[in-house]
Design a protein around this motif. Structure first.
Motif, short mmCIF file in Angstrom:
data_model
loop_
_atom_site.label_atom_id
_atom_site.label_comp_id
_atom_site.label_asym_id
_atom_site.label_seq_id
_atom_site.Cartn_x
_atom_site.Cartn_y
_atom_site.Cartn_z
N ILE A 104 -9.38 2.65 -0.41
CA ILE A 104 -8.77 3.98 -0.30
C ILE A 104 -7.90 4.28 -1.51
O ILE A 104 -7.95 5.36 -2.09
N TYR A 105 -7.13 3.29 -1.93
CA TYR A 105 -6.25 3.50 -3.09
C TYR A 105 -7.07 3.80 -4.34
O TYR A 105 -6.77 4.74 -5.08
N LYS A 106 -8.10 3.02 -4.56
CA LYS A 106 -8.91 3.22 -5.77
C LYS A 106 -9.57 4.59 -5.78
O LYS A 106 -9.64 5.25 -6.82
N PHE A 126 0.83 -1.21 0.00
CA PHE A 126 0.00 0.00 0.00
C PHE A 126 0.87 1.26 0.00
O PHE A 126 0.68 2.17 -0.82
N LEU A 127 1.85 1.30 0.90
CA LEU A 127 2.72 2.48 0.98
C LEU A 127 3.47 2.71 -0.34
O LEU A 127 3.59 3.83 -0.82
N LEU A 128 3.96 1.62 -0.92
CA LEU A 128 4.70 1.76 -2.18
C LEU A 128 3.79 2.34 -3.26
O LEU A 128 4.18 3.21 -4.04
N GLN A 129 2.56 1.86 -3.29
CA GLN A 129 1.62 2.33 -4.29
C GLN A 129 1.33 3.82 -4.14
O GLN A 129 1.25 4.56 -5.11
N ILE A 130 1.19 4.25 -2.90
CA ILE A 130 0.96 5.67 -2.62
C ILE A 130 2.18 6.49 -3.04
O ILE A 130 2.06 7.56 -3.63
#
Ligand SMILES: Nc1ncnc2c1ncn2[C@@H]1O[C@H](COP(=O)(O)OP(=O)(O)OP(=O)(O)O)[C@@H](O)[C@H]1O
Ligand SMILES: Nc1nc(=O)c2ncn([C@H]3C[C@H](O)[C@@H](CO)O3)c2[nH]1
Length: 215
Positions: free
Chosen positions: A105-107, A53-57
């Motif tokens: 949240i990411y989407k 998740f952090l990497l994606q953000i």
């Protein structure tokens, strides 16, 4: 006329290399993905479930910075598209490396950012240049480049990760319709080592731009 080219393709496909060549050939500015200065990438490879998740953000944020900077110039080429961010995250989520809250949240954040991009002077690239590679080529290039955390000899679970990634890329490219697109055969053309191959690939891209009236 302002022209924006965007590269796509799996890890080690040759996006950064071809980005530099295109920029040189067309006299445009190159924008590169943050890799060697990325503090989360090594953490992610060591513990994917904890850091997906952090990497994606992190990537989404840096990608957004690049897109804004790219729009300030007339002509430019970016070494990866924002459309691939969702592919990476979906795959990692499907592999169980993100929970439902993180996925939601990411989407939502990605959709929010895409809305911003839609409002920009240039909302889509003029051309997507996709580099297609087989698993064997991908591994050869990853080995050649030598980033330790990407090596399958250090982490055999990456075999499945890389195979999976290629399985996601096929349908992703087929469905991509934000702009015209062109597929480069990364198995056939050794555009890094072989100048003749490089000329063939550059010509394919230029012919496409000409056909589109962009050159
Ligand atoms: N067509 C090619 N022929 C020969 N070598 C290549 C080719 N494309 C890339 N390489 C080599 O493969 C390695 C990976 O290339 P590059 O860094 O351009 O990939 P990338 O797609 O940008 O990867 P990433 O997604 O991980 O950033 C480099 O060592 C590069 O020199
Ligand atoms: N998990 C994950 N999500 C992304 O959006 C993403 N974009 C790039 N990468 C990884 C691939 C290469 O190791 C390295 C360079 O491309 O960074 C990503 N990894």
């Amino acid at each position: 006329m302002m022209t924006v080219l965007v590269l796509s393709g799996a890890i080690g496909a040759g996006k950064s290399s071809l980005t530099g060549m295109i920029a040189k050939e067309l006299g445009t500015k190159a924008f590169y993905e943050s890799v060697d200065d990325n503090p989360v990438l090594p953490l992610f490879y060591a513990d994917p479930s904890k850091y997906a998740f952090l990497l994606q953000i992190y990537f989404l944020n840096t990608r957004f910075h690049s897109i804004k900077a790219a729009l300030a110039d007339d002509n430019n080429v970016l070494d990866r598209s924002i459309y691939e961010d969702a592919l990476f995250f979906q795959m990692n989520a499907d592999m169980g490396r993100a929970n439902q809250t993180e996925v939601a949240i990411y989407k939502d954040l990605l959709a929010n950012m895409m809305e911003e991009i839609k409002g920009m002077p240039k909302k889509n690239p003029d051309l997507l240049v996709h580099i297609d590679v087989s698993y064997d080529t991908m591994i050869k290039r990853i080995t050649k480049r030598g980033r330790s955390y990407e090596q399958i000899k250090n982490d055999p679970t990456l075999v499945e990760y890389y195979q999976n990634l290629l399985n996601y890329y096929g349908p992703w490219y087929d469905q991509y319709d934000y702009s015209p697109k062109i597929r480069i055969d990364g198995d056939k053309y050794d555009f890094v080592e072989n100048p003749e191959d490089r000329q063939v690939v550059i010509k394919q891209i230029k012919d496409k731009l000409r056909e589109m009236g962009k050159l």
